[in-house]
Design a protein around this motif. Sequence first.
Motif, short mmCIF file in Angstrom:
data_model
loop_
_atom_site.label_atom_id
_atom_site.label_comp_id
_atom_site.label_asym_id
_atom_site.label_seq_id
_atom_site.Cartn_x
_atom_site.Cartn_y
_atom_site.Cartn_z
N UNK A 1 0.84 -1.21 0.00
CA UNK A 1 0.00 0.00 0.00
C UNK A 1 0.88 1.26 0.00
N UNK A 2 1.80 1.31 0.98
CA UNK A 2 2.65 2.49 1.11
C UNK A 2 3.52 2.68 -0.13
N UNK A 3 4.06 1.57 -0.65
CA UNK A 3 4.95 1.69 -1.82
C UNK A 3 4.14 2.08 -3.05
N UNK A 4 2.89 1.57 -3.11
CA UNK A 4 2.02 1.93 -4.23
C UNK A 4 1.74 3.43 -4.21
N UNK A 5 1.44 3.94 -2.99
CA UNK A 5 1.14 5.36 -2.85
C UNK A 5 2.33 6.22 -3.27
N UNK A 6 3.57 5.76 -2.88
CA UNK A 6 4.75 6.54 -3.27
C UNK A 6 5.01 6.45 -4.77
N UNK A 7 4.68 5.28 -5.35
CA UNK A 7 4.93 5.07 -6.78
C UNK A 7 3.99 5.85 -7.69
N UNK A 8 2.80 6.14 -7.18
CA UNK A 8 1.82 6.87 -8.00
C UNK A 8 1.39 8.14 -7.29
N UNK A 9 2.25 9.16 -7.26
CA UNK A 9 1.93 10.36 -6.48
C UNK A 9 0.65 11.05 -6.95
N UNK A 10 0.42 11.11 -8.26
CA UNK A 10 -0.79 11.78 -8.76
C UNK A 10 -2.05 11.07 -8.29
N UNK A 11 -2.05 9.75 -8.53
CA UNK A 11 -3.22 8.95 -8.13
C UNK A 11 -3.43 9.02 -6.62
N UNK A 12 -2.33 8.96 -5.88
CA UNK A 12 -2.43 9.02 -4.43
C UNK A 12 -3.06 10.35 -4.01
N UNK A 13 -2.64 11.43 -4.65
CA UNK A 13 -3.20 12.74 -4.34
C UNK A 13 -4.70 12.77 -4.61
N UNK A 14 -5.08 12.24 -5.77
CA UNK A 14 -6.49 12.26 -6.13
C UNK A 14 -7.30 11.38 -5.17
N UNK A 15 -6.76 10.18 -4.88
CA UNK A 15 -7.49 9.26 -4.02
C UNK A 15 -7.66 9.83 -2.61
N UNK A 16 -6.55 10.31 -2.03
CA UNK A 16 -6.63 10.84 -0.67
C UNK A 16 -7.47 12.12 -0.64
N UNK A 17 -7.29 12.97 -1.64
CA UNK A 17 -8.08 14.20 -1.71
C UNK A 17 -9.56 13.91 -1.77
N UNK A 18 -9.93 12.98 -2.64
CA UNK A 18 -11.34 12.61 -2.77
C UNK A 18 -11.86 12.06 -1.45
N UNK A 19 -11.04 11.21 -0.82
CA UNK A 19 -11.46 10.60 0.43
C UNK A 19 -11.74 11.66 1.50
N UNK A 20 -10.79 12.58 1.67
CA UNK A 20 -10.99 13.57 2.72
C UNK A 20 -12.08 14.58 2.34
N UNK A 21 -12.19 14.89 1.05
CA UNK A 21 -13.26 15.78 0.62
C UNK A 21 -14.62 15.18 0.92
N UNK A 22 -14.79 13.91 0.55
CA UNK A 22 -16.08 13.26 0.79
C UNK A 22 -16.34 13.08 2.27
N UNK A 23 -15.27 12.74 3.05
CA UNK A 23 -15.48 12.56 4.49
C UNK A 23 -15.91 13.86 5.14
#
Lengths: 301, 63
Positions: A1-23
């Motif tokens: 999980x952590x390595x995936x997040x580091x490997x895909x910074x754009x996707x990680x940004x979008x995923x985390x951003x969406x998550x916190x926005x929706x929360x």
Amino acid sequence: MASWLSGHPDLAGVALGTFFGASTRILMLRSDYRQYPAYPHGRIIHMALGLIAGALGAVAVPALFNKDYTAITFLALAAQQFREVRNMERNTLSAIDQLELVPRGAAYIEGIAVVFEGRNYLSILAALLTSLAVTLAGWGAGIAVGALYLALMLKFRKGKTIRDIARVEFADVRLDGPDVHVGGIYMMNVGLEANRRIIAEQGIGFVLTPKSDDAKVTLANLGQRQAILHDVSTRLGIYRDDGEPALLPLAKLELASGKLGLLVLPRERDRDKAMMAVTGVPLLEAAVRMPTEANRRKGGA
Amino acid sequence: MARIAAIVTTRKDEAAGGAPIIHVADRERLKSVSNLLEKALDCAAHQIHEDMIILVDRHQKNR
């Protein structure tokens, strides 16, 4: 999980951003005594919109970093959408309001509609900040920023209530022939013996004393008064029916002092709960005036 | 503006004008007739004095 997040910074940004926005949106969406949004379909609408708001905010940052400046137009599009939300809320509530025994009033409805629109922007901001933090400093920072934003949100989401601007006290409901008084404030003339008896038995009186000159103006606002009557009636029930025009909860000013007399006819005659209901009524944005600020001259005096 | 929908009185000489005036024999009848009219017209009854009650129409569409 952590390595995936580091490997895909754009996707990680979008995923985390969406998550916190929706929360953020979901956290601010509470079905409370106002029973609005109506559970469960009203909630679905707002959760879906919250998710969209989050996604829009989150996508904007990586797009801008890739020199895709048109991404900013998405935000404009979102603003358009959320203005539509405000319209939707206003229309729904206005339609329902005609069937309420004690209506909310236009000012209260406008207040609720504005809050619905505003909260979507807050949710975009959460997604934007989280996504920005991920893009600049990695996914760990993103989670930290998102969590901090949520915490701040929980702390500040509560607005002011009547408690902040007025001293609320119980007052006796006194009948003098046909005239009803609450704590010495004249309320109304009731013609029928039967109605007088009901008011004497069921009525609870309050006197709201404004704490400042600004508060006097706010309490005098008809929209704010209607909001108080509606909220108290919703929380305690209402001893009233259609075709009983005399059994009307009422708020009237004592002109000389600016005190507000309040006569409510609750179904549940619990004095503590009634007090809590009155003091907990939110202050309407439309009703808050600051004449003392407006009249202050520059440079003192 | 509120409108007087009806006047119920035991003293016929005290009321005149545009609203329907209902003359009743005594105060007992005054009470019962006003009660009936309040429910039927959905207009609040207000007491002017012990022998006269007016029914006031405050419905939005009449404003």
